[in-house]
Motif scaffolding. Structure first.
Motif, PDB file in Angstrom:
ATOM      1  N   GLY A  76      19.914  14.018  17.704  1.00  0.00           N
ATOM      2  CA  GLY A  76      19.178  14.117  16.443  1.00  0.00           C
ATOM      3  C   GLY A  76      19.255  12.808  15.690  1.00  0.00           C
ATOM      4  O   GLY A  76      19.830  11.823  16.154  1.00  0.00           O
ATOM      5  N   GLY A  77      18.666  12.793  14.510  1.00  0.00           N
ATOM      6  CA  GLY A  77      18.615  11.576  13.709  1.00  0.00           C
ATOM      7  C   GLY A  77      19.957  11.216  13.115  1.00  0.00           C
ATOM      8  O   GLY A  77      20.704  12.086  12.671  1.00  0.00           O
ATOM      9  N   ALA A  78      20.257   9.931  13.119  1.00  0.00           N
ATOM     10  CA  ALA A  78      21.487   9.443  12.487  1.00  0.00           C
ATOM     11  C   ALA A  78      21.319   9.503  10.978  1.00  0.00           C
ATOM     12  O   ALA A  78      20.274   9.156  10.447  1.00  0.00           O
ATOM     13  N   LYS A  79      22.356   9.941  10.279  1.00  0.00           N
ATOM     14  CA  LYS A  79      22.303  10.054   8.823  1.00  0.00           C
ATOM     15  C   LYS A  79      23.163   9.020   8.127  1.00  0.00           C
ATOM     16  O   LYS A  79      22.904   8.660   6.990  1.00  0.00           O
ATOM     17  N   GLU A  80      24.200   8.547   8.819  1.00  0.00           N
ATOM     18  CA  GLU A  80      25.147   7.664   8.151  1.00  0.00           C
ATOM     19  C   GLU A  80      25.733   6.667   9.136  1.00  0.00           C
ATOM     20  O   GLU A  80      25.940   6.985  10.311  1.00  0.00           O
ATOM     21  N   LEU A  81      26.007   5.485   8.624  1.00  0.00           N
ATOM     22  CA  LEU A  81      26.694   4.442   9.378  1.00  0.00           C
ATOM     23  C   LEU A  81      27.817   3.929   8.490  1.00  0.00           C
ATOM     24  O   LEU A  81      27.588   3.582   7.333  1.00  0.00           O
ATOM     25  N   ALA A 111      22.917   9.955  -2.248  1.00  0.00           N
ATOM     26  CA  ALA A 111      21.728  10.044  -1.386  1.00  0.00           C
ATOM     27  C   ALA A 111      21.026  11.388  -1.577  1.00  0.00           C
ATOM     28  O   ALA A 111      19.786  11.443  -1.616  1.00  0.00           O
ATOM     29  N   ASN A 112      21.792  12.465  -1.731  1.00  0.00           N
ATOM     30  CA  ASN A 112      21.181  13.774  -1.972  1.00  0.00           C
ATOM     31  C   ASN A 112      20.429  13.796  -3.288  1.00  0.00           C
ATOM     32  O   ASN A 112      19.346  14.370  -3.382  1.00  0.00           O
ATOM     33  N   ARG A 113      20.992  13.174  -4.309  1.00  0.00           N
ATOM     34  CA  ARG A 113      20.292  13.101  -5.602  1.00  0.00           C
ATOM     35  C   ARG A 113      19.037  12.242  -5.501  1.00  0.00           C
ATOM     36  O   ARG A 113      17.992  12.597  -6.042  1.00  0.00           O
ATOM     37  N   LEU A 114      19.154  11.118  -4.822  1.00  0.00           N
ATOM     38  CA  LEU A 114      18.016  10.203  -4.711  1.00  0.00           C
ATOM     39  C   LEU A 114      16.891  10.780  -3.855  1.00  0.00           C
ATOM     40  O   LEU A 114      15.727  10.455  -4.062  1.00  0.00           O
ATOM     41  N   GLU A 115      17.229  11.628  -2.903  1.00  0.00           N
ATOM     42  CA  GLU A 115      16.207  12.232  -2.037  1.00  0.00           C
ATOM     43  C   GLU A 115      15.150  12.970  -2.868  1.00  0.00           C
ATOM     44  O   GLU A 115      13.964  12.939  -2.544  1.00  0.00           O
ATOM     45  N   LYS A 116      15.565  13.564  -3.962  1.00  0.00           N
ATOM     46  CA  LYS A 116      14.654  14.292  -4.843  1.00  0.00           C
ATOM     47  C   LYS A 116      13.701  13.345  -5.584  1.00  0.00           C
ATOM     48  O   LYS A 116      12.642  13.756  -6.034  1.00  0.00           O
ATOM     49  N   LEU A 156      37.751   4.739   2.011  1.00  0.00           N
ATOM     50  CA  LEU A 156      36.533   4.924   2.789  1.00  0.00           C
ATOM     51  C   LEU A 156      36.022   6.361   2.694  1.00  0.00           C
ATOM     52  O   LEU A 156      34.818   6.601   2.578  1.00  0.00           O
ATOM     53  N   GLY A 157      36.911   7.328   2.711  1.00  0.00           N
ATOM     54  CA  GLY A 157      36.514   8.731   2.614  1.00  0.00           C
ATOM     55  C   GLY A 157      35.826   9.033   1.291  1.00  0.00           C
ATOM     56  O   GLY A 157      34.793   9.710   1.254  1.00  0.00           O
ATOM     57  N   LEU A 158      36.374   8.522   0.204  1.00  0.00           N
ATOM     58  CA  LEU A 158      35.768   8.725  -1.108  1.00  0.00           C
ATOM     59  C   LEU A 158      34.414   8.018  -1.181  1.00  0.00           C
ATOM     60  O   LEU A 158      33.454   8.567  -1.727  1.00  0.00           O
ATOM     61  N   GLY A 159      34.318   6.839  -0.594  1.00  0.00           N
ATOM     62  CA  GLY A 159      33.042   6.121  -0.550  1.00  0.00           C
ATOM     63  C   GLY A 159      31.986   6.909   0.204  1.00  0.00           C
ATOM     64  O   GLY A 159      30.829   6.990  -0.232  1.00  0.00           O
ATOM     65  N   ARG A 160      32.356   7.494   1.330  1.00  0.00           N
ATOM     66  CA  ARG A 160      31.416   8.316   2.114  1.00  0.00           C
ATOM     67  C   ARG A 160      30.948   9.517   1.303  1.00  0.00           C
ATOM     68  O   ARG A 160      29.774   9.865   1.297  1.00  0.00           O
ATOM     69  N   PHE A 161      31.885  10.153   0.602  1.00  0.00           N
ATOM     70  CA  PHE A 161      31.534  11.298  -0.231  1.00  0.00           C
ATOM     71  C   PHE A 161      30.565  10.899  -1.341  1.00  0.00           C
ATOM     72  O   PHE A 161      29.539  11.548  -1.551  1.00  0.00           O
ATOM     73  N   LYS A 162      30.879   9.832  -2.043  1.00  0.00           N
ATOM     74  CA  LYS A 162      30.020   9.362  -3.145  1.00  0.00           C
ATOM     75  C   LYS A 162      28.637   8.967  -2.633  1.00  0.00           C
ATOM     76  O   LYS A 162      27.629   9.233  -3.286  1.00  0.00           O
ATOM     77  N   ALA A 163      28.575   8.328  -1.483  1.00  0.00           N
ATOM     78  CA  ALA A 163      27.283   7.934  -0.907  1.00  0.00           C
ATOM     79  C   ALA A 163      26.459   9.167  -0.547  1.00  0.00           C
ATOM     80  O   ALA A 163      25.242   9.197  -0.773  1.00  0.00           O
ATOM     81  N   ARG A 164      27.106  10.190   0.013  1.00  0.00           N
ATOM     82  CA  ARG A 164      26.388  11.419   0.363  1.00  0.00           C
ATOM     83  C   ARG A 164      25.831  12.101  -0.878  1.00  0.00           C
ATOM     84  O   ARG A 164      24.668  12.521  -0.915  1.00  0.00           O
ATOM     85  N   VAL A 165      26.634  12.196  -1.928  1.00  0.00           N
ATOM     86  CA  VAL A 165      26.188  12.826  -3.172  1.00  0.00           C
ATOM     87  C   VAL A 165      25.022  12.036  -3.771  1.00  0.00           C
ATOM     88  O   VAL A 165      24.009  12.610  -4.169  1.00  0.00           O
ATOM     89  N   ARG A 184      23.815   5.186   4.117  1.00  0.00           N
ATOM     90  CA  ARG A 184      23.435   6.601   4.182  1.00  0.00           C
ATOM     91  C   ARG A 184      21.924   6.727   4.009  1.00  0.00           C
ATOM     92  O   ARG A 184      21.357   6.197   3.058  1.00  0.00           O
ATOM     93  N   LYS A 185      21.281   7.410   4.946  1.00  0.00           N
ATOM     94  CA  LYS A 185      19.838   7.616   4.834  1.00  0.00           C
ATOM     95  C   LYS A 185      19.531   8.550   3.675  1.00  0.00           C
ATOM     96  O   LYS A 185      20.194   9.568   3.502  1.00  0.00           O
ATOM     97  N   ILE A 186      18.519   8.173   2.888  1.00  0.00           N
ATOM     98  CA  ILE A 186      18.012   9.044   1.834  1.00  0.00           C
ATOM     99  C   ILE A 186      16.899   9.910   2.421  1.00  0.00           C
ATOM    100  O   ILE A 186      16.849  11.111   2.210  1.00  0.00           O
ATOM    101  N   ASN A 187      16.007   9.264   3.146  1.00  0.00           N
ATOM    102  CA  ASN A 187      14.923   9.927   3.880  1.00  0.00           C
ATOM    103  C   ASN A 187      14.506   8.978   5.002  1.00  0.00           C
ATOM    104  O   ASN A 187      15.231   8.042   5.308  1.00  0.00           O
ATOM    105  N   GLU A 188      13.370   9.200   5.609  1.00  0.00           N
ATOM    106  CA  GLU A 188      12.959   8.360   6.744  1.00  0.00           C
ATOM    107  C   GLU A 188      12.587   6.943   6.340  1.00  0.00           C
ATOM    108  O   GLU A 188      12.515   6.056   7.183  1.00  0.00           O
ATOM    109  N   GLU A 189      12.354   6.692   5.064  1.00  0.00           N
ATOM    110  CA  GLU A 189      11.921   5.369   4.608  1.00  0.00           C
ATOM    111  C   GLU A 189      12.971   4.586   3.846  1.00  0.00           C
ATOM    112  O   GLU A 189      12.867   3.370   3.731  1.00  0.00           O
ATOM    113  N   TYR A 190      13.990   5.275   3.291  1.00  0.00           N
ATOM    114  CA  TYR A 190      14.948   4.607   2.423  1.00  0.00           C
ATOM    115  C   TYR A 190      16.378   4.948   2.792  1.00  0.00           C
ATOM    116  O   TYR A 190      16.663   6.043   3.287  1.00  0.00           O
TER     117      TYR A 190
END
Length: 95
Positions: free
Chosen positions: A42-47, A88-93, A77-86, A59-65
């Motif tokens: 499947g598609g990669a979501k995070e590097l 990206a989810n907000r920005l996706e909207k 690093l774990g906290l950074g991954r969490f913050k990036a996920r949160v 972290r991918k926001i969508n297919e373009e960003y």
């Protein structure tokens, strides 16, 4: 954007070449995406990369960003991954 062109940026450290960082890690994310799809994962979501000079979470926001979060060497690093996920989810909207 996935082409590496910065749409918006915030930096609290001088001397960072954010344009180059965006372009290079955007290309790496696209390569990882192709490999992941070719392996039917499947598609990669995070590097995530931890280097001597710090870390980066892409972290991918969508297919373009994507969102790139640069971390200092002492940052969690774990906290950074969490913050990036949160974020990206907000920005996706917004896109």
């Amino acid at each position: 954007g996935m082409d590496g062109i910065i749409v918006e940026e915030f930096a609290n450290a001088d001397g960072l070449d954010l344009q180059s960082i965006g372009a290079e890690y955007g290309n790496i994310l696209k390569d990882v995406q192709r490999v992941s799809e070719s392996l039917q994962q499947g598609g990669a979501k995070e590097l995530t990369v931890r280097a001597e000079g710090g870390g980066i979470v892409v972290r991918k926001i969508n297919e373009e960003y994507f969102l790139a979060l640069l971390l200092s060497p002492e940052a969690g690093l774990g906290l950074g991954r969490f913050k990036a996920r949160v974020a990206a989810n907000r920005l996706e909207k917004e896109f």
